[in-house]
Scaffold this active site. Structure first.
Site, mmCIF file in Angstrom:
data_model
loop_
_atom_site.group_PDB
_atom_site.id
_atom_site.type_symbol
_atom_site.label_atom_id
_atom_site.label_comp_id
_atom_site.label_asym_id
_atom_site.label_seq_id
_atom_site.Cartn_x
_atom_site.Cartn_y
_atom_site.Cartn_z
ATOM 1 N N CYS A 105 0.845 -1.204 0.000
ATOM 2 C CA CYS A 105 0.000 0.000 0.000
ATOM 3 C C CYS A 105 0.874 1.246 0.000
ATOM 4 C CB CYS A 105 -0.886 0.065 1.245
ATOM 5 S SG CYS A 105 -2.149 -1.198 1.356
ATOM 6 N N ASP A 106 0.352 2.304 -0.588
ATOM 7 C CA ASP A 106 1.025 3.591 -0.454
ATOM 8 C C ASP A 106 -0.020 4.697 -0.600
ATOM 9 O OD1 ASP A 106 4.012 4.582 -0.287
ATOM 10 O OD2 ASP A 106 2.882 6.040 -1.466
#
Length: 198
Positions: free
Chosen positions: A71-72
């Site tokens: 995730c980012d």
């Protein structure tokens, strides 16, 4: 047997969200140089970064047979992507430009099933309406150090929560990941979230 879950992130907020939802992920930090990656739009940047993190960790021997989550998050404001501020000065300027306005928190999500090589990815978008903290409140918040460690220089589960008037979209997405989107991505890979509960 519950499939192994690996979180390719050092974010305590993401780990906390997953644990609260009944998962017990292992953490393997990717070490991806986020500054070396670019994309045409903030939403695409968040997704490319999430995929890069998941790819690096999925290739490691210790992730074999696991479901890897990358995730980012970035804050989109005026078409620009804002990650973690570089220093206190930048965090202060960021907050002064955000107050009284709305931005979009974009979080890229990528899940890789290392057993099959299959993957699913997408970006979750949540509109965030910022309040109008005073200069003194902004200075005190920046002095706490918190905004230097979070995308967009704010978080919903910390000291800046009183400065966020409302959101439209996934609450968890703003903290670090969207559990509803994650459920969809697992589903695309033929995995039910209930099979991942511990």
């Amino acid at each position: 047997m519950t499939p192994r879950l690996v979180l390719a992130s050092q974010s305590p907020a993401r780990l906390g969200l997953l644990r609260q939802a009944g998962f017990a992920p292992e953490v393997i930090v990717s070490g991806v140089d986020e500054d070396a990656i670019s994309a045409p739009t903030p939403g695409e940047l968040a997704l490319v970064l999430a995929e890069a993190k998941a790819d690096v960790v999925a290739a490691r021997a210790e992730a074999a047979g696991a479901l890897v989550i990358g995730c980012d998050s970035v804050l989109e404001l005026d078409g620009e992507a804002y990650g973690k501020p570089a220093d206190a000065e930048e965090a202060t300027a960021r907050w002064k430009s955000m107050r009284g306005r709305a931005g979009v928190l974009q979080t890229g999500h990528c899940v890789i099933d290392t057993a099959t090589g299959r993957r699913a990815s997408a970006t979750a978008s949540t509109t965030v309406r910022f309040g109008e903290p005073t200069d003194a409140e902004i200075a005190a918040y920046v002095a706490s150090g918190e905004p230097l460690y979070v995308a967009g220089a704010f978080t919903l589960d910390g000291r800046s929560a009183p400065f966020v008037d409302s959101i439209d979209g996934s609450h968890g997405n703003v903290i670090g990941l969207s559990l509803p989107l994650l459920r969809q991505l697992f589903g695309e890979l033929g995995v039910s979230v209930t099979d991942l509960w511990v």
